[in-house]
Structure formats: C-alpha cells, structure tokens
Enzyme design. Structure first.
Site, PDB file in Angstrom:
ATOM      1  N   HIS A 264       0.898  -1.077   0.017  1.00  0.00           N
ATOM      2  CA  HIS A 264      -0.232   0.062   0.045  1.00  0.00           C
ATOM      3  C   HIS A 264       1.157   1.314  -0.033  1.00  0.00           C
ATOM      4  O   HIS A 264       2.074   1.145   0.230  1.00  0.00           O
ATOM      5  CB  HIS A 264      -0.848   0.155   1.256  1.00  0.00           C
TER       6      HIS A 264
ATOM      7  N   CYS B 103       2.857  -4.997   6.866  1.00  0.00           N
ATOM      8  CA  CYS B 103       2.473  -4.484   5.165  1.00  0.00           C
ATOM      9  C   CYS B 103       3.717  -4.180   4.564  1.00  0.00           C
ATOM     10  O   CYS B 103       4.791  -3.876   5.157  1.00  0.00           O
ATOM     11  CB  CYS B 103       1.366  -3.653   4.951  1.00  0.00           C
TER      12      CYS B 103
END
Length: 309
Positions: free
Chosen positions: A262, A284
C-alpha cells in the site's frame, strides 16, 4: 602565506630589476667602447639587437665573457623586454657563477638567480598548477553534466519500457527482498522497475501470528485491491498461505491477515520517499502513493508475489 609572498614579490620584481641596474655596477651608462653599441641598442629598447651585439662581443673579447653573460641575463629578465625569457636569464647567470667564480658580477648574478627562482618561476609554477586545477574542474563539470544527461536518458527509457510492459500486462511477478527493503517488478525474469519499501515494525523473520508486526516470507499472489484504502491504494497479498496456516495451528495462534502492498496513510502523502527511512507498518509493504499507483497498474490480480528474507 608563502604564496602571498610570491605574488607580492612578483608584483615588485620589475622594480627590483631596475634597482639592480643601479646596484650591480652595470655599465649601461658608463660602458667601455666595446660595449657602446650594445648599450645604445639597449637604451633604445632594441633588446634583440642588443643581445646580438653582446654575443659578438663575447666571441671577439673572451676576457669580457663574464660581463657579457651578465648583460645578456639582465636583458632576458628585463621587465620592458616584450620577449623576456626568465629561463634564458637563469642560464646566463648560472653559467657566469659556474665559470667565473671570481667575477665582480658573481654576487649580482646570484641575487638575480635567487630573485628569478623564488619569485618568477615559482609564481609561474603556481599559476600553471592553478590553470591545471581549473582545467580539471571544468572537465569534472563537463563529465557531471554528461552523467546527468545520461541518467535523464536512462530514466526516460525506463519509463518507456515500464509503460510498454504495463500496457501489455508483461509484469508477471513482484519480488520483495526484506533485507534490502526493495520491491521489484519482473517480466519474464527481468527486473523492469524497483522501489524502496518500508516493512513491519518487527521486520526480521517470517510473520507467525496476529499482531507480531512482522512481514510474511514466502510465495503468494495478488488476490484483490482496495481503491478506498486508508493508505491511498492497496493490493491484498494472499497471506496466510497453507504453510503459514499450518505453522500457526502448531503454535496454537492466529496467523493474522490483511497483508497489503500500500501507499502512505491518507493525509501524510507529503512525507514521500522519506517514509522508507523507518519500518512503520504492522506487517504490510509500503511505498509512496505514486509508486503504489504504478504497481497497481502494472500488476493485475493473480500476479505472483515472492517475499524473501
């Protein structure tokens, strides 16, 4: 300080030469008859002819050779002589000192040698060195400009290659190397784009459980995307895979989930590339907002994601 003294001395060297004319007992104004022609030519500013006249005197009157050498050296070093040659002046004075140690002109010649060596030639050497430094600096500037131009050309070519690969859907793998904090887009085994990434706050080792802030390690695929993400845009990675689930069961813990590639948290996009200076996610893989847009466009759902330690 030495350089400054040389520059100052060089400035006053012409004055010193003129003073030497008076102090050295030089007989431009009280010459014997054999020197009259040479002295007159000197007084008229015809320095080349004066040198020739002194040369003839040296050939016809060997006993006056020391005087001839001194006069020729003086003319070669004379400030008003447009063709002055300090090296030739040195040669004359040094020959006089070497061949006529008892000459009345020896001490004056030694003074002239000292003056030329310590002022003129050294100052000239410094000037030559400065010119060399300036030439090298200019060459370096030119090379830097060439390098900058080449980098810009490479950047443009990379963008074209990336655009072609994106249009054709040629990106078939995303490789994430945790140790190097690097994400690469590959097409048929060739890297076509790389990005600097930030990982989970506890980046060493594979993700084992919910909340351990580790980034997974293993083979996955892109299984979805979220354009309304709190992190600009996100691509969901198929964590946990069967191996991850088995390990979690054996440990009696939840493997966790929601592992994404992301962008930066909404409202903080101005941080830009500086975000990658620290591992800040909960597991992430983070890139800049512009970079996640590129990656999302290039990598369709189903693209293989390999995460290495």
């Amino acid at each position: 300080m030495t350089f400054t003294r040389h520059r100052m001395a060089a400035r006053f060297f012409p004055v010193c030469i003129c003073c030497m004319l008076l102090l050295c007992g030089c007989s431009h104004h009280r010459a014997a008859s054999i020197f009259q022609e040479a002295n007159d030519l000197f007084s008229q500013g015809n320095y080349s002819a004066s040198l020739d006249a002194y040369t003839r005197i040296g050939e016809t009157h060997p006993a006056a050779k020391d005087r001839v050498l001194f006069e020729k050296g003086f003319i070669h070093a004379y400030p008003r002589n447009e063709h002055k040659d300090y090296q030739k002046a040195l040669e004359c004075f040094e020959q006089l000192v070497r061949e006529f140690p008892e000459s009345r002109y020896r001490q004056d010649s030694e003074r002239m040698i000292f003056g030329i060596n310590t002022v003129v030639l050294k100052d000239g050497t410094i000037a030559a060195q400065q010119a060399r430094i300036e030439a090298l600096r200019q060459d370096l500037d030119d090379r830097n400009k060439d390098i900058a131009a080449l980098r810009e050309t490479i950047k443009i070519l990379e963008q074209k290659v990336f655009a072609i690969a994106t249009r054709k859907g040629a990106v078939d793998k995303i490789l994430i190397e945790k140790k190097d904090r690097r994400l690469s887009l590959l097409s048929m085994g060739e890297v076509i784009r790389t990005y600097k990434v930030a990982l989970g706050g506890n980046p060493v080792g594979p993700k084992e459980r919910q909340g351990d802030n580790k980034t997974p390690e293993g083979s996955y695929v892109i299984e979805g995307r979220n354009k309304g993400s709190r992190y600009h845009l996100s691509l969901r990675i198929s964590y946990p895979n069967e191996k991850d689930k088995k390990r979690a069961r054996e440990m009696g813990v939840s493997p966790g989930g929601d592992i994404m590639i992301h962008g930066i948290k909404n409202g903080l996009s101005q941080v830009g590339a500086a975000h990658a200076e620290v591992d800040w996610t909960q597991g992430c893989i983070a890139v800049t907002d512009e970079e996640i847009e590129e990656i999302a466009e290039a990598a369709p759902n189903g693209t293989v994601v390999e995460i290495r330690p």
